[in-house]
Design a protein around this motif. Structure first.
Motif, PDB file in Angstrom:
ATOM      1  N   LEU A 193       0.801  -1.219   0.000  1.00 20.24           N
ATOM      2  CA  LEU A 193       0.000   0.000   0.000  1.00 20.24           C
ATOM      3  C   LEU A 193       0.836   1.272   0.000  1.00 20.24           C
ATOM      4  N   GLY A 194       2.142   1.124   0.097  1.00 24.32           N
ATOM      5  CA  GLY A 194       2.996   2.303   0.143  1.00 24.32           C
ATOM      6  C   GLY A 194       2.797   3.119   1.398  1.00 24.32           C
ATOM      7  N   ALA A 195       2.503   2.438   2.498  1.00 21.04           N
ATOM      8  CA  ALA A 195       2.235   3.112   3.771  1.00 21.04           C
ATOM      9  C   ALA A 195       3.432   2.967   4.708  1.00 21.04           C
ATOM     10  N   GLY A 196       3.446   3.825   5.729  1.00 23.79           N
ATOM     11  CA  GLY A 196       4.497   3.760   6.723  1.00 23.79           C
ATOM     12  C   GLY A 196       4.111   2.856   7.883  1.00 23.79           C
ATOM     13  N   ALA A 197       4.939   2.929   8.928  1.00 19.44           N
ATOM     14  CA  ALA A 197       4.702   2.083  10.099  1.00 19.44           C
ATOM     15  C   ALA A 197       3.400   2.423  10.797  1.00 19.44           C
ATOM     16  N   TRP A 198       2.827   3.596  10.498  1.00 17.32           N
ATOM     17  CA  TRP A 198       1.548   3.970  11.097  1.00 17.32           C
ATOM     18  C   TRP A 198       0.452   2.980  10.739  1.00 17.32           C
ATOM     19  N   LEU A 199       0.641   2.231   9.633  1.00 12.89           N
ATOM     20  CA  LEU A 199      -0.384   1.278   9.231  1.00 12.89           C
ATOM     21  C   LEU A 199      -0.527   0.156  10.261  1.00 12.89           C
ATOM     22  N   ALA A 200       0.590  -0.230  10.897  1.00 14.05           N
ATOM     23  CA  ALA A 200       0.505  -1.252  11.947  1.00 14.05           C
ATOM     24  C   ALA A 200      -0.298  -0.733  13.131  1.00 14.05           C
ATOM     25  N   VAL A 201      -0.100   0.548  13.463  1.00 16.66           N
ATOM     26  CA  VAL A 201      -0.859   1.157  14.564  1.00 16.66           C
ATOM     27  C   VAL A 201      -2.341   1.227  14.218  1.00 16.66           C
ATOM     28  N   LEU A 202      -2.636   1.657  12.973  1.00 19.59           N
ATOM     29  CA  LEU A 202      -4.030   1.714  12.533  1.00 19.59           C
ATOM     30  C   LEU A 202      -4.650   0.324  12.509  1.00 19.59           C
ATOM     31  N   SER A 203      -3.857  -0.681  12.166  1.00 25.67           N
ATOM     32  CA  SER A 203      -4.359  -2.057  12.133  1.00 25.67           C
ATOM     33  C   SER A 203      -4.763  -2.524  13.531  1.00 25.67           C
ATOM     34  N   VAL A 204      -3.940  -2.202  14.519  1.00 25.10           N
ATOM     35  CA  VAL A 204      -4.281  -2.588  15.893  1.00 25.10           C
ATOM     36  C   VAL A 204      -5.531  -1.842  16.361  1.00 25.10           C
ATOM     37  N   ALA A 205      -5.624  -0.546  16.048  1.00 28.53           N
ATOM     38  CA  ALA A 205      -6.814   0.223  16.415  1.00 28.53           C
ATOM     39  C   ALA A 205      -8.056  -0.351  15.742  1.00 28.53           C
ATOM     40  N   THR A 206      -7.911  -0.771  14.478  1.00 23.67           N
ATOM     41  CA  THR A 206      -9.026  -1.384  13.757  1.00 23.67           C
ATOM     42  C   THR A 206      -9.397  -2.717  14.395  1.00 23.67           C
ATOM     43  N   SER A 207      -8.404  -3.452  14.862  1.00 30.31           N
ATOM     44  CA  SER A 207      -8.646  -4.715  15.557  1.00 30.31           C
ATOM     45  C   SER A 207      -9.435  -4.488  16.842  1.00 30.31           C
ATOM     46  N   VAL A 208      -9.052  -3.458  17.588  1.00 32.55           N
ATOM     47  CA  VAL A 208      -9.770  -3.125  18.826  1.00 32.55           C
ATOM     48  C   VAL A 208     -11.223  -2.773  18.519  1.00 32.55           C
ATOM     49  N   ALA A 209     -11.423  -1.989  17.453  1.00 35.16           N
ATOM     50  CA  ALA A 209     -12.788  -1.629  17.055  1.00 35.16           C
ATOM     51  C   ALA A 209     -13.586  -2.871  16.677  1.00 35.16           C
ATOM     52  N   SER A 210     -12.946  -3.797  15.962  1.00 37.68           N
ATOM     53  CA  SER A 210     -13.611  -5.035  15.573  1.00 37.68           C
ATOM     54  C   SER A 210     -14.046  -5.831  16.801  1.00 37.68           C
ATOM     55  N   GLN A 211     -13.167  -5.936  17.779  1.00 40.34           N
ATOM     56  CA  GLN A 211     -13.497  -6.667  19.011  1.00 40.34           C
ATOM     57  C   GLN A 211     -14.592  -5.956  19.804  1.00 40.34           C
ATOM     58  N   ALA A 212     -14.562  -4.633  19.803  1.00 44.92           N
ATOM     59  CA  ALA A 212     -15.605  -3.868  20.491  1.00 44.92           C
ATOM     60  C   ALA A 212     -16.959  -4.103  19.838  1.00 44.92           C
ATOM     61  N   GLY A 213     -16.973  -4.171  18.515  1.00 46.08           N
ATOM     62  CA  GLY A 213     -18.212  -4.455  17.809  1.00 46.08           C
ATOM     63  C   GLY A 213     -18.750  -5.834  18.147  1.00 46.08           C
ATOM     64  N   ASP A 214     -17.850  -6.790  18.280  1.00 54.72           N
ATOM     65  CA  ASP A 214     -18.233  -8.153  18.650  1.00 54.72           C
ATOM     66  C   ASP A 214     -18.857  -8.176  20.044  1.00 54.72           C
ATOM     67  N   LEU A 215     -18.230  -7.478  20.982  1.00 55.17           N
ATOM     68  CA  LEU A 215     -18.751  -7.435  22.352  1.00 55.17           C
ATOM     69  C   LEU A 215     -20.097  -6.715  22.417  1.00 55.17           C
ATOM     70  N   ALA A 216     -20.220  -5.630  21.677  1.00 52.27           N
ATOM     71  CA  ALA A 216     -21.477  -4.880  21.682  1.00 52.27           C
ATOM     72  C   ALA A 216     -22.615  -5.730  21.139  1.00 52.27           C
ATOM     73  N   GLN A 217     -22.330  -6.492  20.076  1.00 53.52           N
ATOM     74  CA  GLN A 217     -23.365  -7.348  19.515  1.00 53.52           C
ATOM     75  C   GLN A 217     -23.726  -8.473  20.481  1.00 53.52           C
ATOM     76  N   SER A 218     -22.742  -8.982  21.209  1.00 53.52           N
ATOM     77  CA  SER A 218     -23.015 -10.006  22.218  1.00 53.52           C
ATOM     78  C   SER A 218     -23.934  -9.465  23.309  1.00 53.52           C
ATOM     79  N   ALA A 219     -23.736  -8.201  23.665  1.00 51.73           N
ATOM     80  CA  ALA A 219     -24.585  -7.580  24.682  1.00 51.73           C
ATOM     81  C   ALA A 219     -26.031  -7.472  24.191  1.00 51.73           C
ATOM     82  N   VAL A 220     -26.203  -7.153  22.904  1.00 48.54           N
ATOM     83  CA  VAL A 220     -27.553  -7.080  22.342  1.00 48.54           C
ATOM     84  C   VAL A 220     -28.213  -8.454  22.357  1.00 48.54           C
ATOM     85  N   LYS A 221     -27.471  -9.483  21.968  1.00 44.63           N
ATOM     86  CA  LYS A 221     -28.033 -10.833  21.974  1.00 44.63           C
ATOM     87  C   LYS A 221     -28.408 -11.264  23.387  1.00 44.63           C
TER      88      LYS A 221
END
Length: 262
Positions: free
Chosen positions: A189-217
């Motif tokens: 992608l021609g990106a810098g090391a910030w992409l790894a940081v963004l990837s971890v933040a995106t991972s956290v968001a993904s897990q938060a979405g999973d937990l939120a949906q579990s709470a709804v269920k």
């Protein structure tokens, strides 16, 4: 839990996952109206499941919500910028009046679904296939690493009251896997090391979405959002992480101007 019980659902999950991966990757590769239609159908199904869980006695409303959400997501990406927000808000306004007792849960989740639908279509349409592939790989790596680490390592639970199977070992493994995905995509992608940081933040968001949906269920008293996907439950069960991750990436795109265009 016995070894066989621990992995009892693995074969079915893998088989269903492979089918979903083929369909999804095919849509990502095709892009254009094919991918936008695919995302619109997914968002419509997720909205239908959400409405059906929160208002089980209103099947007609659930179907209407799914159809309106899919249509709004599809139309928003094609229309002028000034029409995006009004278009996405149509299902929300209808839901506000039709489901007053569940507004506190239904409206935020429906908004998130609509924003994520627009976000996924925007990433693919504006920045190309590889950025969308990066987003999918981050969410998939988070899920897969969490699944195997949680079962192989176990340990303390992340939030047992909401999601009894989630562990800190699986959560941490998801972050590590996401970071490696970011590092792997840096050159492509021609990106810098910030992409790894963004990837971890995106991972956290993904897990938060999973937990939120579990709470709804848990609130709705159901194990799965539906039974559409053998071994995975419903579409919402499978794409809850992608919804939150897509919303985060859209927010990053809008506020920072990244990722850069093709």
């Amino acid at each position: 839990m016995s070894g066989s019980g621990r992995w009892s659902d693995l074969a079915l999950r893998v088989a269903t996952g492979l089918v979903m991966a083929c369909v999804g990757l095919g849509a990502v590769w095709a892009g254009g109206w094919v991918f936008i239609t695919f995302v619109a159908i997914l968002s419509g199904l997720i909205a239908w499941e959400l409405a059906a869980m929160l208002a089980p006695g209103q099947r007609g409303f659930a179907l209407q919500t799914g159809a309106a959400t899919g249509l709004a997501g599809y139309c928003a990406i094609w229309g002028p910028a000034a029409a995006v927000v009004p278009t996405l808000l149509v299902p929300v306004v209808v839901g506000w009046f039709a489901l007053p007792e569940q507004r506190r849960i239904f409206i935020p989740f429906l908004l998130l679904i609509l924003v994520a639908s627009f976000g996924m279509s925007s990433v693919r349409d504006s920045f190309g296939m590889m950025w969308m592939a990066w987003l999918i790989c981050v969410v998939a790596a988070t899920d897969i690493a969490g699944y195997f680490a949680g079962r192989l390592i176990g340990g303390p639970k992340l939030w047992p009251r909401v999601s009894p199977k989630k562990t800190w070992s699986g959560t941490s493994a998801g972050w590590i896997a996401a970071a490696f995905v970011g590092l792997a995509f840096m050159g492509v992608l021609g990106a810098g090391a910030w992409l790894a940081v963004l990837s971890v933040a995106t991972s956290v968001a993904s897990q938060a979405g999973d937990l939120a949906q579990s709470a709804v269920k848990r609130r709705a008293g159901v194990k799965d959002s539906s039974n559409l996907l053998p071994g995975h439950g419903g579409v919402f069960d499978r794409f809850d992480g992608m919804i939150a991750a897509s919303a985060l990436v859209l927010a990053v795109m809008q506020t920072t101007g990244y990722p850069p265009g093709p």
